[in-house]
Design an enzyme around this catalytic site. Structure first.
Site: not given
Ligand SMILES: [Zn+2]
Length: 704
Positions: A452, A526-527, A529, A579, A592, A622
């Site tokens: 991304i 944008n980073a 995990i 997200s 997450y 996204p």
């Protein structure tokens, strides 16, 4: 120092063999032009020009004499045969009988006599190459020649230094007047091996490429030795004792460029906000010079050669100390820039009035600052322009100090500087046209080593921005960097390794990026995990790690950008890559989803708090972006295998599964996310605090 000839017979033969489809003479012209272009003491960035005359047959078999002259603005250091423009000599030679010619007609004549209609426009000095009879003509703005010519007794010094086989002309405006002046001088003194034009540069010529080039080297080295001998033992500068150099220079320089960038940003006539990129040069001798008694005079005196003025303006702003306090710093910079602008307006109006002409005034903002303790700081609408201004500024300062030790530096008068700066053929080098939407802007994209991040950086650069990508994974970052640099050019992308979970590391890196680029306008946190586990099985250490990168990382990068937005004072845009899970969480994805929901919320708070700075904060949600064979998605590298196993699918099957899951049956790509970042960043709607899904349509994840 241009002390030695670098002409190598073997090299030149290899180049002739390489370019076997073009005449040998032109291949040699390419070769010796590159030798000149690579020596920065001779020419800088597209300065200088060279030519060769050839006899060929036209398409109908008639004998034809053609001049191949460097294309306007082409850089000699890497010139290719196509960088030379073929012109019909017989027709252009006739122009010598004219008393004068308008800029438009000059341009027209050069265009209609091109051998190939698609070639670039020829050098603005093409006519001079037309008139001189020699097969090879070389022209440079060598530093050492200008150190000699830019003196009260310039002519005498040049003759003393270079000997009797050269001619010296007073300054003449480029174009027809210079071309006529040069040919008349040659006819008066045909044995001359070189002609020096005061305040401008030197011309050498010969029947073969090597001799013409070596005459250039010979005379430039002679000038260098003469100067070296005369100033031997003389100090070039005296250190000012009333300036103390602060210890925190690195962060001071970063704050300084951010403020200058903000103060110099301005609306152009079409209402568009124009921002500058910045470049800092801190070579030890330049820093020493910035602390010297000579600094102020060097800044107030004009350019080395009028050709530089469109790149650097004619004067430099001197800053003898950088205040520690942001408010004081802004006041000082504003005051200096305002005073520069006033002087520039005055120069423009008095010149147009005196000449009785009408011109459109260029922007009145400075391009070069000399900052005590920091060095030269330059501005450009593109990074390339900032680099060119920096190279010229550094050469100019060194030359002025030598000129000062030799005698007294005497620049060209304002009237000549103006003629060149406002010569339509010269202004063409700046290239104007429709601007890409984000030109002038600096974007920072964290997580730049992943799919991304790559897609976002790619779209931002395509829209005109310079992008700094960051990642904690150096290998992945370098890979993406090299793809982008290859695609868009070295100046369009920067990379920097930092850890978003460590606030100090983020702050230091933003300082470093400011020193490289000038500041930040677009931030894209944008980073991210992921970790897959049910709460019952979720290791608290893993939970902390995910929170640390996804939530704290977003907080850290937003927080560290705020002082920069504040110093620049030109607004900006933060686009947080959130997200689909924020609105539509999934089982086993607790860490997450919770971290992304937190990041989403802190971004909304940022939208509330940063509106007063003109900074808009928006979120993108996204879903199911896999990356490609070039750059994979770190998230899917991690969670993909488990998902595939759970559903009994292969990688292609998994992509298809996610495609079928959305309303539009669309495969969602990283570049789609990039397109939305560009939309938000290009300020097309007054939108802040909004969320836009990029997921092909998932009803359960509709923003609400
Ligand atoms: Zn020139």
């Amino acid at each position: 120092m241009a002390v030695d000839s670098l002409f190598d017979e073997g090299e030149s033969k290899r180049l002739i063999a390489k370019y076997s489809s073009i005449p040998k003479e032109l291949a040699l012209r390419v070769y010796s032009s590159r030798l000149i272009g690579r020596d920065t003491s001779l020419v800088l960035h597209g300065g200088g020009n060279t030519s060769v005359k050839l006899k060929t047959k036209s398409i109908v078999g008639e004998e034809q004499e053609i001049l191949y002259v460097k294309g306007s603005g082409v850089d000699l250091s890497a010139i290719e045969p196509e960088g030379f423009v073929g012109l019909d000599l017989a027709s252009l030679r006739k122009l010598r009988i004219l008393e004068s010619i308008s800029d438009e007609e000059m341009e027209n004549q050069l265009r209609i006599h091109k051998v190939r209609a698609s070639s670039p426009d020829p050098s603005v000095e093409a006519l001079l190459h037309v008139f001189l009879p020699h097969r090879y003509v070389d022209h440079t703005h060598a530093d050492s020649i200008l150190i000699l010519t830019n003196q009260n007794n310039g002519k005498k010094l040049v003759q003393e230094a270079l000997g009797s086989k050269i001619a010296v002309l007073p300054y003449i405006m480029s174009g027809l007047p210079l071309a006529k002046g040069i040919i008349e001088e040659h006819e008066r003194f045909p044995e001359a091996e070189a002609i020096v034009l005061l305040n401008h540069g030197i011309f050498t010529f010969a029947e073969d490429a090597k001799t013409s080039y070596e005459r250039m080297i010979h005379y430039v080295s002679k000038a260098e030795s003469y100067i070296a001998e005369r100033i031997k033992g003389k100090p070039l500068i005296t250190r000012r004792t009333d300036i103390t150099v602060p210890s925190n220079l690195a962060s001071l320089a970063a704050r300084f460029v951010q403020v200058v960038r903000g103060v110099c940003a301005h609306r152009s006539s079409d209402g568009r906000l124009r921002r500058f990129y910045m470049e800092i040069r801190s070579d030890p001798d330049i820093v020493e010079a910035s602390l010297s008694r000579e600094a102020q005079d060097a800044c107030n005196s004009g350019a080395l050669t009028p050709d530089h003025v469109i790149r650097t303006k004619n004067k430099v702003v001197y800053i003898e100390s950088v205040p520690e306090d942001d408010k004081d710093l802004r006041e000082l910079v504003t005051q200096r820039v305002d005073s520069f602008k006033n002087d520039y307006h005055q120069y423009f109006h008095s010149q147009t009035k005196a000449k009785g002409i009408d011109r459109e005034e260029l922007d009145p903002y400075p391009r070069v600052f000399l900052v005590a303790g920091v060095g030269a700081v330059t501005l450009g609408f593109t990074r390339k322009a900032a680099e060119i201004a920096a190279d010229i500024a550094v050469h100019t300062l060194r030359a002025k100090l030598q000129a000062g030790a030799l005698g007294k530096y005497q620049p060209i008068s304002d009237t000549h500087a103006f003629d060149m700066e406002y010569w339509s053929l010269q202004q063409k080098k700046l290239g104007r046209g429709s601007l890409p939407p984000l030109e002038g802007e600096v974007a920072v994209v964290t997580g730049g080593g992943g799919a991304i991040g790559f897609g976002i950086a790619d779209r931002l650069i395509a829209a005109g921005a310079v992008v700094a990508i960051s990642d904690i994974d150096e290998g992945r970052l370098e890979k993406v960097h090299s793809i982008l640099a290859e695609r868009y050019g070295r100046t369009r992308v920067e990379s920097i390794v930092f850890d978003v979970t460590d606030y100090q590391s983020v702050e230091k890196s933003f300082e470093e990026l400011s020193r490289r680029l000038g500041g930040i306008d677009i931030l894209v946190p944008n980073a991210g995990i992921a970790h897959v586990a049910k709460i019952e099985d979720l290791d608290p250490v893993k939970f902390d790690q995910v929170i640390s990168v996804n939530l704290k990382g977003t907080f850290n990068t937003i927080k560290a950008s705020i002082p920069i937005f504040r110093r620049q004072g030109t607004g900006g845009s933060i686009v947080v890559i959130s997200s689909k899970n924020v609105f539509d969480p999934g089982a086993s994805f607790g860490a997450y989803s919770a971290s992304k929901a937190g990041a989403h919320q802190i971004s909304k708070i940022a939208a509330l708090e940063l509106a007063e700075l003109g900074v808009r904060v928006n979120m993108i949600n996204p879903d199911a972006i896999f990356g490609d064979e070039k750059v994979s998605s770190k998230l899917w590298d991690l969670v993909g295998p488990k998902r595939m196993k759970a559903r009994g699918l292969d990688p292609e099957g998994l992509r298809e599964y996610y495609r079928q899951r959305n309303l539009l049956k669309a495969r969602v790509l990283a570049e789609h996310v990039g397109n939305v970042v560009v939309f938000f960043a290009s300020d097309q709607t007054p939108t802040t605090g909004a969320t836009l899904p990029v997921d092909g349509g998932i009803p359960t994840a509709f923003p609400r």
